[in-house]
Motif scaffolding. Structure first.
Motif, PDB file in Angstrom:
ATOM      1  N   LEU A  72      55.884   5.051  19.408  1.00  0.00           N
ATOM      2  CA  LEU A  72      56.445   6.402  19.363  1.00  0.00           C
ATOM      3  C   LEU A  72      55.497   7.386  18.666  1.00  0.00           C
ATOM      4  O   LEU A  72      55.421   8.556  19.053  1.00  0.00           O
ATOM      5  N   LYS A  73      54.781   6.909  17.680  1.00  0.00           N
ATOM      6  CA  LYS A  73      53.821   7.769  16.968  1.00  0.00           C
ATOM      7  C   LYS A  73      52.738   8.257  17.936  1.00  0.00           C
ATOM      8  O   LYS A  73      52.352   9.419  17.919  1.00  0.00           O
ATOM      9  N   ARG A  74      52.267   7.371  18.793  1.00  0.00           N
ATOM     10  CA  ARG A  74      51.266   7.741  19.785  1.00  0.00           C
ATOM     11  C   ARG A  74      51.821   8.763  20.767  1.00  0.00           C
ATOM     12  O   ARG A  74      51.159   9.746  21.112  1.00  0.00           O
ATOM     13  N   THR A  75      53.064   8.556  21.235  1.00  0.00           N
ATOM     14  CA  THR A  75      53.689   9.507  22.154  1.00  0.00           C
ATOM     15  C   THR A  75      53.836  10.869  21.484  1.00  0.00           C
ATOM     16  O   THR A  75      53.552  11.903  22.101  1.00  0.00           O
ATOM     17  N   ALA A  76      54.255  10.869  20.229  1.00  0.00           N
ATOM     18  CA  ALA A  76      54.381  12.132  19.486  1.00  0.00           C
ATOM     19  C   ALA A  76      53.014  12.805  19.338  1.00  0.00           C
ATOM     20  O   ALA A  76      52.893  14.029  19.472  1.00  0.00           O
ATOM     21  N   LEU A  94      51.068  20.404  23.075  1.00  0.00           N
ATOM     22  CA  LEU A  94      51.577  21.638  22.471  1.00  0.00           C
ATOM     23  C   LEU A  94      50.487  22.490  21.822  1.00  0.00           C
ATOM     24  O   LEU A  94      50.496  23.705  21.956  1.00  0.00           O
ATOM     25  N   ILE A  95      49.581  21.851  21.118  1.00  0.00           N
ATOM     26  CA  ILE A  95      48.607  22.630  20.339  1.00  0.00           C
ATOM     27  C   ILE A  95      47.264  22.805  21.033  1.00  0.00           C
ATOM     28  O   ILE A  95      46.468  23.652  20.622  1.00  0.00           O
ATOM     29  N   THR A 117      56.577  23.055  28.042  1.00  0.00           N
ATOM     30  CA  THR A 117      56.482  22.235  29.245  1.00  0.00           C
ATOM     31  C   THR A 117      55.236  21.359  29.186  1.00  0.00           C
ATOM     32  O   THR A 117      55.282  20.164  29.479  1.00  0.00           O
ATOM     33  N   SER A 118      54.140  21.958  28.789  1.00  0.00           N
ATOM     34  CA  SER A 118      52.893  21.209  28.682  1.00  0.00           C
ATOM     35  C   SER A 118      53.011  20.079  27.666  1.00  0.00           C
ATOM     36  O   SER A 118      52.633  18.938  27.945  1.00  0.00           O
ATOM     37  N   GLY A 119      53.551  20.388  26.493  1.00  0.00           N
ATOM     38  CA  GLY A 119      53.724  19.352  25.485  1.00  0.00           C
ATOM     39  C   GLY A 119      54.621  18.226  25.967  1.00  0.00           C
ATOM     40  O   GLY A 119      54.312  17.040  25.775  1.00  0.00           O
ATOM     41  N   GLY A 120      55.711  18.590  26.623  1.00  0.00           N
ATOM     42  CA  GLY A 120      56.623  17.578  27.140  1.00  0.00           C
ATOM     43  C   GLY A 120      55.990  16.703  28.212  1.00  0.00           C
ATOM     44  O   GLY A 120      56.164  15.479  28.210  1.00  0.00           O
ATOM     45  N   LEU A 121      55.219  17.313  29.094  1.00  0.00           N
ATOM     46  CA  LEU A 121      54.611  16.537  30.181  1.00  0.00           C
ATOM     47  C   LEU A 121      53.449  15.674  29.692  1.00  0.00           C
ATOM     48  O   LEU A 121      53.240  14.570  30.204  1.00  0.00           O
TER      49      LEU A 121
END
Length: 170
Positions: free
Chosen positions: A53-57, A64-65, A27-31
């Motif tokens: 997209l690279k920045r969003t990833a 996530l980490i 959830t945290s990574g997605g938000l």
């Protein structure tokens, strides 16, 4: 539409019971990733063709980490340090959070995003800002432990949008 929202919420609740740590991290990574999308599309007005997209990833990866694990562990520890759900307990948690962890967490966030973005230490240092204590006070008072990480990420959507913009500003 309302039935779909109810179904999604029930599914989220069921997954929270079965896999709380994993779901909080995801959830945290997605938000955090969503915050970067909001930053690029609404604040920076890049448009879909110029969306990075690279920045969003990268930002989702930071969620996530870094964001999810650090805040998830911190909220568990904080609930052991300050027991209870009273206004006083929520106020104490907010003070601990804002005085002890928020500056370090924010420094880490800016450092991690800066490092992943290839910034120098000097440029990373220039990006440090303050965090919002009122949202945390409400979070610690009204929200059960298992939902705090998700709620703080939802409340922080605009804050994370700002951080994404600041962290990736040239």
């Amino acid at each position: 539409m309302f039935e779909r929202v109810k179904f999604a919420w029930r599914t989220y609740q069921m997954l929270m019971i079965k896999h709380p740590w994993k779901l909080q991290i995801l959830t945290s990574g997605g938000l955090v990733g969503l915050s970067d999308i909001v930053s690029q599309q609404l604040v920076e007005r890049r448009g879909l063709t110029n969306h990075n997209l690279k920045r969003t990833a990268k930002m989702a990866t930071v969620g996530l980490i870094y964001v999810g694990p650090v805040l998830g562990v911190w909220y568990r520890l904080l609930d052991r340090l300050v027991v209870g759900q009273s206004k006083t307990a929520a106020f104490k948690k907010m003070l601990f959070d804002q005085l002890a962890v928020a500056p370090c967490f924010l420094a880490g966030f800016i450092a991690v995003t800066g490092f992943l973005g290839g910034l120098s230490r000097e440029k990373i240092w220039l990006k440090f800002q303050k965090i919002w204590p009122a949202a945390q006070l409400l979070n610690f008072y009204f929200i059960p432990l298992e939902h705090r990480l998700a709620v703080v990420q939802l409340v922080a959507l605009m804050w994370n949008t700002y951080l994404s913009w600041m962290a990736n500003k040239t």
